[in-house]
Scaffold this motif. Sequence first.
Motif, PDB file in Angstrom:
ATOM      1  N   ASP C 122      12.602  13.288 -17.045  1.00 36.25           N
ATOM      2  CA  ASP C 122      11.329  12.843 -17.610  1.00 36.25           C
ATOM      3  C   ASP C 122      11.444  12.624 -19.116  1.00 36.25           C
ATOM      4  O   ASP C 122      10.594  11.998 -19.732  1.00 36.25           O
ATOM      5  N   LEU C 204       8.761  14.007 -10.452  1.00 35.92           N
ATOM      6  CA  LEU C 204       8.854  13.049 -11.547  1.00 35.92           C
ATOM      7  C   LEU C 204       7.597  12.187 -11.597  1.00 35.92           C
ATOM      8  O   LEU C 204       7.047  11.929 -12.676  1.00 35.92           O
ATOM      9  N   LYS C 208       5.093  11.948 -14.732  1.00 32.50           N
ATOM     10  CA  LYS C 208       4.758  10.675 -15.386  1.00 32.50           C
ATOM     11  C   LYS C 208       3.255  10.457 -15.428  1.00 32.50           C
ATOM     12  O   LYS C 208       2.732   9.777 -16.311  1.00 32.50           O
TER      13      LYS C 208
END
Lengths: 418, 288, 317
Positions: C122, C204, C208
Amino acid sequence: MHRRSVLKGTAALGAIPILAACSGGDPATQAADSKATSLGSGLADAVPKSGIQAMVDLFQQQSGDTVRLNVMPRDQLVNNISTYLQANPEDVITWFAGYRMRYYAGKGLLAPVDDAWETIGKNFGAGLADASAYQGKKYLIPNYNYPWAVFYRKSVWQQHGYQVPGTWDELLALCATMKKDGLSPIAFGDKDGWPAMGTFDYLNMRTNGYQFHVDLCAHHESWDSPKVQAVFDNWTALLPYQDTGALGATWQQAAHNMANKKSGMYLIGTFLLQEITDKSIVDDLDFFPFPAIAVEGTDAIEAPIDGFVMTRRAEKNKAAMDFLSFLGTGAAQDAYASKDSSNLQTAADANTSTFSPIQKKAAEMIAQSKKVSQFFDRDALPAMANNVMIPALQSFLKDGKVDLKNLETQAKTLYAAA
Amino acid sequence: MRRPTQNVRHSGTHVFLLAMSALWLAPLLWTLYTSLRPKEVTDKYGYWSLHGPFNLHNFGTAWTDGDLPRYFVNSLYIAVPSVLLTLALASMMAFAVSRYTWKFNVTLLILFTAGNMLPPQVLAAPLFEMFKHTPLPYVLSTSGSLLDTYYAVIAVEVAFQLGFCTFVLSNYMKTLPGELTEAALVDGAGVWRQFRRIILPLTRPALAALATLQVIWLYNDFFWPLLFLSSGDRLPITTGVNSLQGQFLMNYNLIAAGATLTVIPTLIVYLALQRHFVAGLTLGASKG
Amino acid sequence: MTQTTAPVPVATEVERAPRARAGRVRRLTGSDRLVLGLMVGVPTLIQAVLIWIPTLLSIGLSVTRWNGLALSGIKPVGLDNYRYALRDYPPFWPAIAHNVIWLGFLALVATPLGVLLAVVLDQQIRFTRLYQSVFFTPVMLSLVLVGIVWQLVYARNEGLLNNLLGTAGTNGAVDWLGDPHVNLWAALIATGWRHAGYIMVLYLAGLKGLDPSLREAASIDGATGRQTLFRVVFPAMRQINILVVVITFIEALRAFDIVWVINHGTNGLELLSVLVIQNLVGEGQVIGVGSALAVLLLIVSLIPIVIYLVRTFRKAD
């Protein structure tokens, strides 16, 4: 999107006739005057596969009927047999003699093949006829049989000066010598679970006699008995000499251990020769019967019969019955044997003049034996062989422990449910 | 946007990621490498060697001897109708539970979602027996029942995937403003028209994501075909490739080639529709 | 099913997004009611017939003895099958132990690794897309293929691992899949290879989607990267965390394909799901016992399912 979703719907509906073409078909198997039949074969290794193909080819050529051949891996056929027989089996399938055939005949999943026996019955003696019958009807057409024996490479034994052991003590002594000589004494592969039953059966028959094997398989004898304990006690003495990696190896891999001279000997059926095809090694092979232990010398041998059965739905299909009649002829069995010379044709009119030395010796061994057993998983209840014995033997191989009380408890439950 | 604290550790991070990547790729590269080498060479020099030649012969053999084309087509027979039916039914169900309030809509949604999460083995025996006792004419099924047919596999795949798709789609539809359908209601549009003309087009991104995801899942499914299909020539690829192991016993080169061929369609879908696939997996996990 | 397609909770959205004003059924015309009825009825019927009724039938069969042939052959035997499974069936407790180990491994090793990869990726680093693709590739493979690919790695003399260790071909070569003392761990590593990638993608996506101002605020307050992660980021990801826990739990219970491919779940690889199938479709078909095992599996599975449903639906409605 609207048009698209309509299109999608149409596509989904349109798929149905395609699927029908895939899942459905001509009900040929039902017709009495059919010229078509089918064979489901669990003989998928290259050598036996080509043997079955040769039989099918000869039949198609002679009769003008067609045979659709479906070859699947042996374990797939065997592990799924009950669901396979209930779902969509081929007309004729490769199967085994003994209780393993009777069990499914008794459940009504197989059709009697007495019509075929009328024409080919004279080819088979009383022993084979018995092994093919259930409640007065015949359900099996024998193809070939093969003895289980202890194989070895002559050159290895000559090199070290080993003698064929005739007794249990001699066998153990030989194993100890081999180990000293840097060999793994007994090749062994039990990944698939069933090969270990061969060792169990011989130890049992040599320790307790043939009749005890029969009664134990039928659960007329208790598992929780000193006699069964004696079998495992003997095995405990033998266990250190069997390949240590047996649980991760197939019988085929173990065969190569002996072929490559890593292992000194190998207790297996003559189908070993399907896997070992290098002629120089085949000519170097010999075998002897499993040595005597306590009773009956080496009278009893394990020599399973493989053959063909008819599934229930094919009962009225004339082509299927014709095919089975053909399969019981010497000519058909010779066609198979022309590709696979590891087994012994069972039909009396089969050509045995082309037998290899190993085949000749194997045939003599069967002819001289007083008692012939099939194999644990062919003589016992399928659930007992599969769900109980395979894990029990594998766990014995792992840590040398076996819980006979538990075996008996499980046997009681399973034989009651059958 | 750059975050200030993060430039410092990067070299260490890359070492870690490279090491992990090597671990991740090793099995795949090993498979590919094995598949490119003739069996005679690996028999002679061992698998751990660099001896050539390298060629595609194993792929040809696996393709023809392993009957792979048939397995691939069979996979299509199962996956295409299953995905279309699942999405069609799930979008309708989702529309009904997300755009209308009625007594049991949440209860049903909960039951749908729970059903999707059950281990399939729990249902195996009853489904098998139900299908065995469902007679079908021979024109539709050579078994005379639902066993050994694609209908059986498709039906169960649809039932199993419905819960997940309904849940995702209903959540997606809930986020669409209510004014959309209210305006249509004023125009006198019926329920079907609202669904088809207004809601469904707006659900397109979710449908695309789900379709991609479902195609892959169904292609990869092993259990239901294993249970219901008994004819070897009807198996889909994932179940079929398992039987290659029995067939190509000890010939690791051929098994590796068969495995590699099986991966190719998924890789194509992945590369072509990566965005949709990841979106399908994570629908709702991120915003949008 | 080769993969838990556990629905990703969108409860966060449901809470925040202005909810669509749901229509009222009462106001609808007759034909509209019919259309709606079909839209709900058909999928519900499919679910009922193919999921819920079979589940109930499993419970029913578990208290009977049956050979799977004529329906008239079904005999009630009370709890005998359960007694047999729990007391007399040797693979049962090993299978339970293996399922627990499976869960432990996924929960303590594979899932945290997936989360770690997600956190690392990330960051704004180079090649992050490439790394993501690498870790994600196994997720595309069926568990059957994972099993096959890893067999090539684990093969005793031919495999990558023993060749790397230099033991291939010697007596010291470990038989990774055949030795019942190590094969469970070998299978777990193969499973973890795929599981970690799956968790990475989920996590992930969650990272995000996180509001960037959270981190900014934390860094303005002087928090270190680690503090931000543990005190701000992880707590903010509550929904994803629950999802990841549930998926881990369910995957551990559903594990089947990979051990089936390796050795049909015998010799150290017994799992509850495999025992069910061995008893239901194997040559030794014992439907009563298989069903009893299936019901035990059902009961255990209901724990994560109920937790998940309560967490997801309580807030939404």
